[in-house]
Design an enzyme around this catalytic site. Structure first.
Site, PDB file in Angstrom:
ATOM      1  N   SER A  84       0.837  -1.198   0.000  1.00  0.00           N
ATOM      2  CA  SER A  84       0.000   0.000   0.000  1.00  0.00           C
ATOM      3  C   SER A  84       0.881   1.260   0.000  1.00  0.00           C
ATOM      4  CB  SER A  84      -0.966  -0.057   1.188  1.00  0.00           C
ATOM      5  OG  SER A  84      -2.063   0.795   1.008  1.00  0.00           O
ATOM      6  N   GLU A 184      -2.183  14.074  13.057  1.00  0.00           N
ATOM      7  CA  GLU A 184      -2.269  15.462  12.588  1.00  0.00           C
ATOM      8  C   GLU A 184      -1.483  15.643  11.285  1.00  0.00           C
ATOM      9  OE1 GLU A 184      -1.463  14.602  15.674  1.00  0.00           O
ATOM     10  OE2 GLU A 184      -3.200  15.289  16.846  1.00  0.00           O
ATOM     11  N   HIS A 249      -7.346  -6.262   0.276  1.00  0.00           N
ATOM     12  CA  HIS A 249      -6.196  -5.359   0.300  1.00  0.00           C
ATOM     13  C   HIS A 249      -5.118  -5.822   1.276  1.00  0.00           C
ATOM     14  CE1 HIS A 249      -3.939  -1.729  -0.272  1.00  0.00           C
ATOM     15  NE2 HIS A 249      -4.125  -1.317   0.972  1.00  0.00           N
TER      16      HIS A 249
END
Length: 269
Positions: A84, A184, A249
């Site tokens: 990924s 964040e 996946h």
């Protein structure tokens, strides 16, 4: 950036690079099997696992982190296996540093833009939604992982996705919960994380060669579609593309034995 890592086995170097929200621990069982033939290095990418946090998370950062890691470990050349987001990290690295790659294995990701991730997966994983949920979750309100899972269930329906995310929880010194993820920064860089590789600079016959390349897709995943083969082979002209049956996946979690067999056969035979 000094990445957290684990090392197993002896032999040619093989580096495993995890995906978004992942960590090296997700690949430990795979690494133990591969270590029968290789010296396996598992890394936590920046802002993940036990590696340092940073206010930047571009593929330039990630490929440079990998280069620094290889230099620190005196690894001249390695098999690179990425899943990924980690698959894109090793692709970007291989384009810039082909002389440092002996084999390239990319698991269930194409070099394309995945901005609308829900278009590509039957699990309808929308990363913008996931990141927003994590950012807005006040962990100070919860006393157990079960309570957090129940709250996440109001926003993320897939139990598999929730359990994967919960692996990123940690207990802080005051016993409250926190995230190992730097959510964040990941939120700010999500468009870049979803971005792809521009194949327009790779004219016919000018792709990356010099080492074997294998793309492994989960048969039940739509991350690598038939339409992606042309883009893959524009960048990596001699790439092999194969499918693992009964896998989505998370190929390494759903069909670990077949993945290990496929990787070993590709590299060793």
């Amino acid at each position: 950036m000094k990445l957290n890592y684990k090392k197993l086995g002896e032999g040619p170097a093989l580096i495993i690079v995890h995906g978004l929200y992942g960590s090296l621990d997700n690949w430990l069982s795979i690494a133990k099997e591969l270590s029968q033939h290789f010296e396996v290095f598992l890394i936590d990418q920046r802002n993940h696992g036990n590696s340092p946090h940073s206010d930047s998370h571009s593929y330039t950062d990630l490929k440079n982190d990998l280069l620094e890691f290889m230099d620190d470990q005196n690894i001249e050349k390695a098999v690179l296996l990425g899943h990924s987001m980690g698959g894109k990290t090793v692709m970007f690295f291989a384009i810039d540093h082909p002389e440092r790659v002996s084999n390239l294995v990319v698991v269930d990701i194409a070099p394309k833009n995945y901005s609308k991730i829900s278009d590509y997966t039957p699990q309808t994983i929308n990363h913008e939604h996931i990141v927003s949920v994590i950012l807005n979750l006040d962990l100070s309100l919860f006393k157990s992982r079960t309570e957090i899972n129940h709250e996440l269930a109001n926003h993320i329906k897939s139990e598999k996705v929730r359990q994967f995310l919960l692996k990123n929880l940690k207990r802080k010194d005051d016993k409250s919960f926190g995230w190992k993820l730097n959510i964040e920064t990941i939120s700010q860089y999500l468009p870049q994380i979803m971005d792809g590789i521009d194949e327009s600079s790779f004219m016919k016959g000018k792709g990356i060669t010099g080492f074997p390349v294998l793309f492994i897709r989960g048969e039940e995943s739509n991350y690598i579609c038939d339409d992606d083969h042309k883009k893959i082979r524009t960048i990596f002209p001699y790439a092999e593309i194969t499918s693992i049956p009964k896998a989505g996946h998370w190929v390494h979690a759903e069909q670990p034995d077949l993945l290990i067999k496929t990787v070993n056969y590709f590299i060793l035979e």
